[in-house]
Design an enzyme around this catalytic site. Structure first.
Site, PDB file in Angstrom:
ATOM      1  N   TYR A 125      47.139  46.330  51.872  1.00 44.95           N
ATOM      2  CA  TYR A 125      46.906  46.796  50.510  1.00 44.95           C
ATOM      3  C   TYR A 125      46.137  48.104  50.352  1.00 44.95           C
ATOM      4  O   TYR A 125      46.203  48.716  49.287  1.00 44.95           O
ATOM      5  CB  TYR A 125      46.242  45.668  49.709  1.00 44.95           C
ATOM      6  CG  TYR A 125      47.211  44.517  49.522  1.00 44.95           C
ATOM      7  CD1 TYR A 125      48.212  44.578  48.560  1.00 44.95           C
ATOM      8  CD2 TYR A 125      47.160  43.404  50.349  1.00 44.95           C
ATOM      9  CE1 TYR A 125      49.126  43.547  48.413  1.00 44.95           C
ATOM     10  CE2 TYR A 125      48.074  42.364  50.212  1.00 44.95           C
ATOM     11  CZ  TYR A 125      49.058  42.446  49.245  1.00 44.95           C
ATOM     12  OH  TYR A 125      49.967  41.442  49.116  1.00 44.95           O
ATOM     13  N   PHE A 411      43.177  32.748  44.775  1.00 47.35           N
ATOM     14  CA  PHE A 411      44.172  32.608  43.709  1.00 47.35           C
ATOM     15  C   PHE A 411      45.498  33.214  44.132  1.00 47.35           C
ATOM     16  O   PHE A 411      45.559  33.966  45.106  1.00 47.35           O
ATOM     17  CB  PHE A 411      43.677  33.266  42.410  1.00 47.35           C
ATOM     18  CG  PHE A 411      43.171  34.676  42.588  1.00 47.35           C
ATOM     19  CD1 PHE A 411      44.059  35.754  42.594  1.00 47.35           C
ATOM     20  CD2 PHE A 411      41.821  34.911  42.786  1.00 47.35           C
ATOM     21  CE1 PHE A 411      43.596  37.033  42.764  1.00 47.35           C
ATOM     22  CE2 PHE A 411      41.348  36.221  42.959  1.00 47.35           C
ATOM     23  CZ  PHE A 411      42.237  37.275  42.953  1.00 47.35           C
TER      24      PHE A 411
END
Length: 411
Positions: A125, A411
């Protein structure tokens, strides 16, 4: 070579099962019926992007709509999730396409100045501007007399076991009481508490159902632990495991009482907890911190999507007045010089033509955003540059905070 694919589309809720199949393949984990129903409860199809090839999903990315605690405030943050590319379609630019479009949509909507995610691999990322903003400690240690915690100063509180789902209102009150002071924690509405407390068999890893331990002080429940145990024996006797998910406490007495109990459960010899903050009090309470076996690993990655809005949204430990030159290849609106002025009670960030004093790319801003990385440490990597002598020493302390960022849930 680019493979001819259909355009990126926004899926419907009815596409969830196909997307779940893609996620299960990508993460090597079958989504059984129970897991699918839990995940379906938080799926936001209107925030998802899907690529099909021959009608079959081959790439996907999504986000959850939540807020994130940052130093001195909370901010709307896109919680990026469910990112996967089919093994048959790697190296074709699909991930770059999805991540670029997602960032553009978050920016243009104007509601969320930052995005946040957990990275399956840390190398993925940063190329999309995400910076490592919060680390965590993974603890794996003896749960025996080899590791001791101090005796409580008083016995004012009491402990009781409870069903986690039935106790959700009490858990939520404690969590909401503690969360404003801990950067990196996300809000939990009823939908998210259902998800956090869901307990499919596939998630237990051979352990018991999740349990709740509540601490009651003079004014009611002021701390809780979510945990489970796993049976294990050898020729020398019991070697059971205690697996801790969360310990949340509003005061030191509750915190100590909860951990003392978790370390003293009969027939257990090992304790593990994968999401311990780097400034966790436990590290200074045990008599032999080396025995905690704490391993430092990455947690939250932050992407600043709107530079002026994001920098103005958080608070600063000391007064700051600095011009930062930012570069952002994916969102050129962020590129330029920005004057940040502020302090503990508020901040303003505006574009300026004044000479820059510090310079970094947008990834560097993400690393600094939660207050967990000292600007001097980032400067030592070369990703933050001092353009005016003394600017780093003058502005650096402002970006810190009195609590290190933590990461309470994946999450």
């Amino acid at each position: 070579m680019t493979h001819p694919l259909a355009d990126v589309q926004v899926p419907a809720a009815s596409d969830f099962d196909e997307i779940a199949d893609l996620m299960g393949d990508a993460f090597h984990s079958a989504f059984d019926t129970d897991v699918r129903e839990v995940e379906r409860g938080i799926f936001e199809p209107d925030r998802s992007l899907l690529v099909r090839d021959g009608g079959r999903p081959v790439a996907h990315a999504s986000a959850f709509t939540r807020t994130l605690t940052v130093p001195g405030a909370t901010v709307a943050a896109a919680h990026v999730t469910m990112v996967a590319v089919a093994v048959t379609h790697r190296r074709r630019g699909l991930l770059s396409t999805l991540m670029g479009r997602q960032l553009r949509e978050i920016h243009d909507t104007g509601r969320e100045p930052v995005a946040v995610l957990w990275a399956s691999e840390g190398r993925i990322y940063p190329r999309f501007g995400y910076g490592l903003a919060a680390q965590r400690l993974a603890v794996e240690c003896p749960a025996t007399a080899e590791l001791r915690l101090p005796e409580p100063a008083s016995a004012a509180g009491t402990l009781r076991l409870a069903d986690p789902v039935a106790s959700q209102p009490e858990l939520a009150r404690v969590y909401d009481r503690v969360r404003p002071d801990r950067p990196g924690w996300s809000d939990r509405d009823e939908r998210w508490w259902r998800y956090v407390l869901a307990d499919p068999t596939a998630w237990r890893g051979g352990a018991t159902p999740r349990r709740a331990l509540l601490h009651e002080g003079p004014d009611g429940v002021d701390g809780y632990a979510l945990w489970r145990t796993r049976e294990e024996w050898d020729q020398r006797g019991p070697r059971g495991q205690v697996r801790v998910d969360e310990v949340v406490a509003a005061d030191p007495e509750a915190y100590l009482a909860l951990w003392r109990t978790l370390f003293s459960i009969d027939l257990t010899r090992q304790l593990s907890c994968g999401r311990v903050a780097v400034d966790e009090p436990l590290l200074r309470l045990v008599d032999e911190p080396r025995r905690l076996g704490a391993q430092l690993v990455d947690a939250l990655w932050v992407r600043v999507v709107d530079v002026p809005a994001a920098l103005a949204a958080r608070r600063y430990a000391t007064a700051v007045d600095v011009v930062i030159e930012v570069t952002d290849e994916l969102l050129p609106e962020n590129t330029g010089r920005w004057r940040l002025t502020g302090g503990p009670t508020g901040a303003v960030c505006v574009r300026t033509d004044d000479p820059a004093e510090l310079a970094c790319d947008v990834r560097g801003l993400g690393e600094l955003y939660l207050g967990g990385v000292a600007p001097a440490a980032l400067a030592a990597t070369g990703r933050l540059r001092e353009l005016r002598p003394g600017a780093l020493a003058a502005a650096g302390p402002a970006f810190g905070w009195h609590r290190a960022p933590g990461a309470m849930e994946v999450f």
